[in-house]
Structure formats: structure tokens, C-alpha cells
Design a protein around this motif. Sequence first.
Motif, PDB file in Angstrom:
ATOM      1  N   ALA A 576       0.918  -1.127  -0.066  1.00  0.00           N
ATOM      2  CA  ALA A 576       0.058  -0.225   0.019  1.00  0.00           C
ATOM      3  C   ALA A 576       0.823   1.321   0.004  1.00  0.00           C
ATOM      4  CB  ALA A 576      -0.767  -0.093   1.067  1.00  0.00           C
ATOM      5  N   ASP A 577       2.061   1.284   0.653  1.00  0.00           N
ATOM      6  CA  ASP A 577       2.988   2.348   0.799  1.00  0.00           C
ATOM      7  C   ASP A 577       3.957   2.383  -0.392  1.00  0.00           C
ATOM      8  OD1 ASP A 577       1.596   3.083   3.086  1.00  0.00           O
ATOM      9  OD2 ASP A 577       3.003   2.056   4.591  1.00  0.00           O
ATOM     10  N   GLY A 578       3.979   1.390  -1.258  1.00  0.00           N
ATOM     11  CA  GLY A 578       5.043   1.322  -2.283  1.00  0.00           C
ATOM     12  C   GLY A 578       5.339  -0.139  -2.701  1.00  0.00           C
ATOM     13  N   VAL A 579       6.767  -0.140  -2.694  1.00  0.00           N
ATOM     14  CA  VAL A 579       7.316  -1.329  -3.355  1.00  0.00           C
ATOM     15  C   VAL A 579       8.178  -2.013  -2.030  1.00  0.00           C
ATOM     16  CG1 VAL A 579       8.587  -2.663  -4.988  1.00  0.00           C
ATOM     17  CG2 VAL A 579       7.231  -0.839  -5.664  1.00  0.00           C
ATOM     18  N   GLU A 580       7.908  -3.224  -1.702  1.00  0.00           N
ATOM     19  CA  GLU A 580       8.692  -3.927  -0.653  1.00  0.00           C
ATOM     20  C   GLU A 580       9.753  -4.833  -1.333  1.00  0.00           C
ATOM     21  OE1 GLU A 580       7.955  -6.352   3.485  1.00  0.00           O
ATOM     22  OE2 GLU A 580       7.233  -7.225   1.641  1.00  0.00           O
ATOM     23  N   VAL A 581      11.048  -4.828  -0.517  1.00  0.00           N
ATOM     24  CA  VAL A 581      12.152  -5.660  -1.074  1.00  0.00           C
ATOM     25  C   VAL A 581      12.402  -6.290   0.291  1.00  0.00           C
ATOM     26  CG1 VAL A 581      14.350  -5.934  -1.954  1.00  0.00           C
ATOM     27  CG2 VAL A 581      12.833  -4.124  -2.992  1.00  0.00           C
ATOM     28  N   ARG A 582      12.395  -7.486   0.119  1.00  0.00           N
ATOM     29  CA  ARG A 582      12.921  -8.503   1.471  1.00  0.00           C
ATOM     30  C   ARG A 582      13.944  -9.441   0.769  1.00  0.00           C
ATOM     31  NH1 ARG A 582       9.217  -8.700   5.700  1.00  0.00           N
ATOM     32  NH2 ARG A 582      10.406 -10.741   6.432  1.00  0.00           N
ATOM     33  N   VAL A 583      14.922  -9.454   1.852  1.00  0.00           N
ATOM     34  CA  VAL A 583      16.161 -10.557   1.541  1.00  0.00           C
ATOM     35  C   VAL A 583      16.428 -11.304   2.773  1.00  0.00           C
ATOM     36  CG1 VAL A 583      18.769 -10.636   1.074  1.00  0.00           C
ATOM     37  CG2 VAL A 583      17.513  -8.752   0.030  1.00  0.00           C
ATOM     38  N   ILE A 620      21.581   4.741   2.384  1.00  0.00           N
ATOM     39  CA  ILE A 620      21.063   5.077   0.911  1.00  0.00           C
ATOM     40  C   ILE A 620      19.575   5.132   0.978  1.00  0.00           C
ATOM     41  CG2 ILE A 620      21.114   3.932  -1.154  1.00  0.00           C
ATOM     42  CD1 ILE A 620      24.060   3.298  -0.777  1.00  0.00           C
ATOM     43  N   VAL A 621      19.093   4.143   1.558  1.00  0.00           N
ATOM     44  CA  VAL A 621      17.626   3.815   1.653  1.00  0.00           C
ATOM     45  C   VAL A 621      16.602   4.872   2.304  1.00  0.00           C
ATOM     46  CG1 VAL A 621      15.936   2.228   2.597  1.00  0.00           C
ATOM     47  CG2 VAL A 621      17.840   1.240   1.607  1.00  0.00           C
ATOM     48  N   GLU A 622      17.445   5.392   3.365  1.00  0.00           N
ATOM     49  CA  GLU A 622      16.794   6.709   3.945  1.00  0.00           C
ATOM     50  C   GLU A 622      16.674   7.620   3.111  1.00  0.00           C
ATOM     51  OE1 GLU A 622      18.629   7.255   7.678  1.00  0.00           O
ATOM     52  OE2 GLU A 622      17.475   5.525   8.788  1.00  0.00           O
ATOM     53  N   GLY A 623      17.792   8.002   2.295  1.00  0.00           N
ATOM     54  CA  GLY A 623      18.048   8.996   1.295  1.00  0.00           C
ATOM     55  C   GLY A 623      16.954   9.035   0.114  1.00  0.00           C
ATOM     56  N   MET A 624      16.529   7.659  -0.165  1.00  0.00           N
ATOM     57  CA  MET A 624      15.465   7.438  -1.057  1.00  0.00           C
ATOM     58  C   MET A 624      13.873   7.445  -0.370  1.00  0.00           C
ATOM     59  SD  MET A 624      17.208   4.433  -3.264  1.00  0.00           S
ATOM     60  CE  MET A 624      18.858   4.509  -3.970  1.00  0.00           C
ATOM     61  N   GLY A 625      13.935   7.931   0.810  1.00  0.00           N
ATOM     62  CA  GLY A 625      12.711   7.897   1.508  1.00  0.00           C
ATOM     63  C   GLY A 625      12.101   6.364   1.976  1.00  0.00           C
ATOM     64  N   GLY A 626      12.874   5.780   2.271  1.00  0.00           N
ATOM     65  CA  GLY A 626      12.503   4.615   3.024  1.00  0.00           C
ATOM     66  C   GLY A 626      13.281   4.099   4.328  1.00  0.00           C
ATOM     67  N   TRP A 639      16.270 -11.796   8.282  1.00  0.00           N
ATOM     68  CA  TRP A 639      15.667 -11.013   7.304  1.00  0.00           C
ATOM     69  C   TRP A 639      16.039  -9.465   7.150  1.00  0.00           C
ATOM     70  CZ3 TRP A 639      12.587  -6.934   8.666  1.00  0.00           C
ATOM     71  CH2 TRP A 639      12.107  -6.996   9.966  1.00  0.00           C
ATOM     72  N   PHE A 640      15.960  -8.779   6.072  1.00  0.00           N
ATOM     73  CA  PHE A 640      16.302  -7.416   5.994  1.00  0.00           C
ATOM     74  C   PHE A 640      15.129  -7.138   4.716  1.00  0.00           C
ATOM     75  CE2 PHE A 640      20.416  -8.875   7.330  1.00  0.00           C
ATOM     76  CZ  PHE A 640      20.807  -7.978   7.846  1.00  0.00           C
ATOM     77  N   ARG A 641      14.435  -5.836   5.159  1.00  0.00           N
ATOM     78  CA  ARG A 641      13.459  -5.383   4.363  1.00  0.00           C
ATOM     79  C   ARG A 641      13.575  -3.932   4.295  1.00  0.00           C
ATOM     80  NH1 ARG A 641       8.951  -3.148   6.781  1.00  0.00           N
ATOM     81  NH2 ARG A 641       7.515  -3.530   4.901  1.00  0.00           N
ATOM     82  N   PHE A 642      13.043  -3.337   3.163  1.00  0.00           N
ATOM     83  CA  PHE A 642      12.684  -1.707   2.987  1.00  0.00           C
ATOM     84  C   PHE A 642      11.697  -1.602   2.011  1.00  0.00           C
ATOM     85  CE2 PHE A 642      16.268  -2.899   0.136  1.00  0.00           C
ATOM     86  CZ  PHE A 642      15.682  -2.263  -0.998  1.00  0.00           C
ATOM     87  N   VAL A 643      10.978  -0.588   2.120  1.00  0.00           N
ATOM     88  CA  VAL A 643       9.822  -0.342   1.203  1.00  0.00           C
ATOM     89  C   VAL A 643      10.226   1.324   0.708  1.00  0.00           C
ATOM     90  CG1 VAL A 643       7.575   0.307   1.004  1.00  0.00           C
ATOM     91  CG2 VAL A 643       8.051  -1.351   2.534  1.00  0.00           C
ATOM     92  N   LEU A 644      10.244   1.140  -0.545  1.00  0.00           N
ATOM     93  CA  LEU A 644      10.347   2.562  -1.351  1.00  0.00           C
ATOM     94  C   LEU A 644       9.124   2.867  -2.119  1.00  0.00           C
ATOM     95  CD1 LEU A 644      13.810   1.974  -2.989  1.00  0.00           C
ATOM     96  CD2 LEU A 644      13.360   3.113  -0.892  1.00  0.00           C
ATOM     97  N   VAL A 645       8.985   4.331  -2.399  1.00  0.00           N
ATOM     98  CA  VAL A 645       7.725   4.695  -2.702  1.00  0.00           C
ATOM     99  C   VAL A 645       7.832   4.575  -4.278  1.00  0.00           C
ATOM    100  CG1 VAL A 645       6.237   6.850  -3.238  1.00  0.00           C
ATOM    101  CG2 VAL A 645       7.457   6.581  -1.035  1.00  0.00           C
ATOM    102  N   ALA A 646       6.468   4.117  -4.798  1.00  0.00           N
ATOM    103  CA  ALA A 646       6.286   3.665  -6.165  1.00  0.00           C
ATOM    104  C   ALA A 646       6.502   5.062  -7.089  1.00  0.00           C
ATOM    105  CB  ALA A 646       5.261   3.024  -6.469  1.00  0.00           C
ATOM    106  N   ALA A 647       7.120   5.027  -8.380  1.00  0.00           N
ATOM    107  CA  ALA A 647       6.825   6.120  -9.173  1.00  0.00           C
ATOM    108  C   ALA A 647       5.553   6.022 -10.055  1.00  0.00           C
ATOM    109  CB  ALA A 647       8.258   6.287  -9.901  1.00  0.00           C
ATOM    110  N   ASP A 648       5.147   7.249 -10.379  1.00  0.00           N
ATOM    111  CA  ASP A 648       3.915   7.102 -11.262  1.00  0.00           C
ATOM    112  C   ASP A 648       4.509   7.161 -12.700  1.00  0.00           C
ATOM    113  OD1 ASP A 648       4.828   9.855 -12.174  1.00  0.00           O
ATOM    114  OD2 ASP A 648       3.517  10.826 -10.992  1.00  0.00           O
ATOM    115  N   GLU A 649       3.533   6.924 -13.770  1.00  0.00           N
ATOM    116  CA  GLU A 649       4.074   7.039 -15.069  1.00  0.00           C
ATOM    117  C   GLU A 649       4.835   8.031 -15.565  1.00  0.00           C
ATOM    118  OE1 GLU A 649       0.420   6.720 -17.511  1.00  0.00           O
ATOM    119  OE2 GLU A 649      -0.158   4.544 -16.577  1.00  0.00           O
TER     120      GLU A 649
END
Length: 656
Positions: A576-583, A620-626, A639-649
Motif C-alpha cells: 500500500a505504501d509502495g514497493v517492498e524488497v525482502r532479503v 542510501i535507503v533513507e535518502g530514497m525515502g525508505g 531478514w532485511f526489508r525496506f519499502v520505497l515509494v512507487a513512481a508514477d507513469e
Amino acid sequence: MTANGTRVALRTAAVALAAMVFWCDSIAEIDASIAILYLLVPMLVAGAGGEGEIRLATGACIVLALLSWCLVHGAAPDSGNVLRVLFACVAIGVTGALLVSHQRLTAVREALETSRREMEHFADSVPQILWRSRPEGQIDFFNRAYADLTGRSIPDAIATQDWTPDLYPEEAPAFLAHTQACFEAGADIRTMYRLRHASGQYRWMLISARPVRDANGQVLAYYGSNTDVHDQVTMQEQVRELNATLETLVAERTAALTKEQVRNSSLFELSSISFAEMDFGATLPILEGLRRAGVRDLRAYFADHPDELARCLSLVRTTRVNTALAKLMGYADLAELAAKPPAENAEDGPEVQLQQLEMIYAGETTLNGHTVLIGKDGLRVPVYFSVSTLGDGLHLSSLVDLTERERIEELRRGAQAELARANRAATLGAYSASIAHELNQPVASLLMDARTGLRTLQGDAPNPELAARVLDRINQAAQRIAAIIARARDTIVAGDRPAEPVDLCALASELRELLERQLRAARATIEVTCAEGTPPVLADRVNLQQVLVNLVSNAADALRDSSGVRRILVSVQPEADGVEVRVEDTGPGIAEAHLDKLFQPFFTTKAGGIGMGLQICRSIVEGMGGRLEAGNRPEGGAWFRFVLVAADEDGAISAG
């Protein structure tokens, strides 16, 4: 018979009597004074009619008497019959007049009786005590209010003439002596005394009396009234007590204010804080005129009318300064400082006084700020000022010397500059360490691929296909090194590079090939899953790739000593908040004691590590808003995870 019937009968009898007397008097053979019988006719009419009817009946009887005489004796009058008729007429007229007078007297008597009854009713209905006395003071009349108020019998009180039981015991002798003196002098009586009421309570009464005199000035009687004024007297006493209390309070408050004024004056003169009192009173009529003229923005008005501002500032006077302020500004003479135009005592004096005019105009009472005072011989003193209104246009300014504070502030700024240089040096060292950390993996891969390529080309049976793959990996590693160096140069010279839409799924898919040798050395497998329809994110591609490489490399290092299944899971999916990446990995996990320190600079659990990898990844992640987070899997592993805000078209960050 009713009164109406009686009147009708009397009138009828009067008419019949008059007719009979006229008939008898008209017979010539009867030589007698028959006309005298007409006297009975007005008497009958008087019993039935009023004054007018009596006059009418009297007149008619006289006319009838004269008419009958003319009929009988008109041809041969003589002195006897003339005298008889005249006597009869006079008798009839006198009788009528007497009857009219009787009726008038009766009416007057009835009116007097009615008036007497009304006066008695009035006297009894008045709530005040009304009385009448003889000239010597013996009271012979009281109205009913006396009995109602005192509870005493009026006849008994008049009979005894003893008023002592009604009077306040201590005041009775003086009151009786005063009233008796007034009676003897024939003077008006007006005084207050306390009268005992039927309830037993003594209440204040006002006695007022005036003598009635005859034509010779002799007193015939006294008429007076006694009015209950107890409530008024009590109120007056309360008012007097309140006035006395108020006067006492005013005196005490005046004395306190005088002491306070003396104390404040002493504080003003002896205080170590600098004070100045200025009078803006002469500007008040000007400001009031501008308000009536509809001026809303005073500053804008004065900007358009500078002469008006100059006139206002010229009217401001310094009324008092204390020794502390004179000493602060280098003056030995207080009068010399007070005589200077106030606007010349500060670098921005006109601006400060304009602010005070605005304060007055807006109805505010305080003003605070900073300025630099201009003292004797050009001395400059930085101060903090606070202005308060005292009323009537007077302003009291307190000024605090900031010279020492400015010096300390300058030292603080110098220390901050030194600290900033030290921080920049430390940051440069940390950044150098981070660059070394980032370059370590691609350089190591490049060296290994170079050795592999040399062995392939120097062997007995060269393998061109293997050599081509090795060279391709060397090329990719060199490109990564070049990108990291370019990014570092751009960051140092021009700051962060502009973000662009990045496909996280594609970036994650490249991890297998980039880290093939490291995964193989750790005997670990990597699984990359990407949900369909995952949108791109707005980020720096090189930085984001470095984050994924570091996280997967750490997972591979953690799996080296693992005895179970060695697997690394990378998942990319929309949220809901963007795109999640999990490692995630299936290794031993993170020690509880290390969870709070994991992202601190220079913290590492690896032999020979520098402890900057995860700290750089989080930055780096915080600099991108995550926000990069870590934890342990319930089934084992980290586990490591971060969520970044999705870009529109259009490449911008999506609001959703």
C-alpha cells in the motif's frame, strides 16, 4: 312608597294646592288674605325638588296671588287689599328664600360630612402616623396607623398623654424636652427618634409638624406626621461605614502606592539593568487621526509619507534614563543622554521607534528585539531590548548588554567551525572506507576473473568460450567499479545524483549473475520472486544495486558455516505504501545482542570487516525515502526489508 313616588305625589299636591288657593282667592265675596296659603306650595315642592323647583314654585305662587288680586280688586283697589297682597307676596318670597337657604345649608352639611368621612378614611389609610395637637402640645387626634404600629390604644394614649413607653429609654428625655420647647416657641418640629413598635423592635422615625395660625398669628393647632425611616437610616449608616472603610483602604493604598513609587524609583535608579523611559504621548493624536482616516497598514502609510514619520519621531522624548544605561553607553551625565533624540541612540533607532508606533497603533503592550546602541564617542553596544507600555503614551524599555554573549557566540561559532572541519575529516574518512567497502567486492571479482582468464589462455588447451565469459565478467566488474567511482565523484563534487525510475525486479534478477562466484563459494542458492505488476521506484540505480549486492553478500557470508540448507530468498512485491524488497536467508540469524548495533558505523562481526556496509545501505535507503529494517525469521535465519515509494507513469513519486 318609593322616593320617586313620594316626589311625584308632593309635586301633584303642590299643584293642586296652588290651584285651590287661586280659586278661593279669585272669589270676590271672600274678603280675607287667602294668598298667604301659597306659602304651603314651596314647602311641598321643597320636599320633592331642588333649589330651582323651589324658586319656580315661589315665583308661580307670587304671580298667581297678583293675578287673583287683579281679577278681584283691580277695578276698585284700596290700601287694605293692596297691603294684604303685598304682604302675601313678601311672605311667599321670604318663605321660598328660606327654603332655598335651607337646602343649601343641607347640601353644605352633607358635603362637609362626606369630606369628614373621606378625611378620616384618608388619615386611617396613610401608613404614617398622623396626629393633631393643641397649641400647648396636648395631642387630641391620632390616625389608625398609631395603633397599628405601636399596638397601643389610641383613646388611652390620648387620655394619658404619656409617650414615654413608646420612646427609646435613653433618648426619651431629650426628645420630649425638644418637642416641648418647639410647642412653647410655636416653631416647626422636625427630628428623628426611635419608636417602639408592636413587635417590640425600636425603629427610627421622622417626626414633622407645623403650627396652624389665625389671622393674628396665634397658634390654633399643630398638625404632624411620624414616618418610619428605619431602613433609610440603616442604609445611611452602612454607607457611612462603607465610606469610612473605603477612605481607610484608599489611604492605605495611597500609602502603599507611594512606597511602591519610591521603591520603583529606587529600583529604576539603582538597578544594574539598564532602563529608559520614553514619552510617545505627543504622537497619540496623530495616530488617532490616521485611525479615523481609515489607515490600516501604518508602516505602508509612513513609507508613502516619510515626512509624517519624521514628524512623529521628532515628538518622541526621553523622560528618564538610569545610571546603568548611561554607564553602558559611556555617559557620565544622565541629562546629556536624556537630551539626545531617541532615534539617534541606536543603529536602527528610527526602525525601533517605528515598531513602537506600530505597537501603539495595534493596541499591543509589549515589544522585544535586538539592536545596537550608539553611545558616547561612537561606542557600539549590542543589546536585547524589551518595551512595555505604562499608559498615557509612556514606554519603559529595559536593555540587556549582549557584548559578552556576542563574544561567547563568536567563540561558539569558531568551535562549531572546528567541529565541522573535524566532522568533514571524519566523514571523508568514513566515506573513503565506504567506497573501499563498495569497491572491495567488484575488485575481488575482477581479480579472480583475470586470474581465471590467464589460466585459460595459458593452458595447454585454451578455451575461447570460457575466456569470453571471463572477459565479459571482467567487463561487468569494471563497469561497476567505474559506476561506483563516478557516483562517489558526483556525490563529492555535486551532491546526490538525480533519481530516476528503477525496475526493482530487473535489478534483483541481475543479482544471480553479479554474485555467481560468491554464491558458489558459499555453496548457496538464490531465489528471486517478483510479483506481477510491480511498479518502478524513483531512486539512484547504482546506489540501489549496491544495497541489494551488500544484503545478498552478507547473506552469503552468513551461510558459509551453515550446516543446513543454504538458500537466499529475494522478493519484490507492491504494498500500500509502495514497493517492498525482502532479503532472507536460512543461516544462523542475528544475535539478539547485535540487533540494536547492526546499523551503527564501524560495527562488524566479520574478521577484517570495517563495519560500514549496513550503515551505508541504511543511509542510501533513507535518502530514497525508505527505512531499512532487520530481524530474525521464526524458522531460523535473518531478514532485511525496506519499502520505497512507487513512481508514477511520468517518473514522479506516486501519491498512493
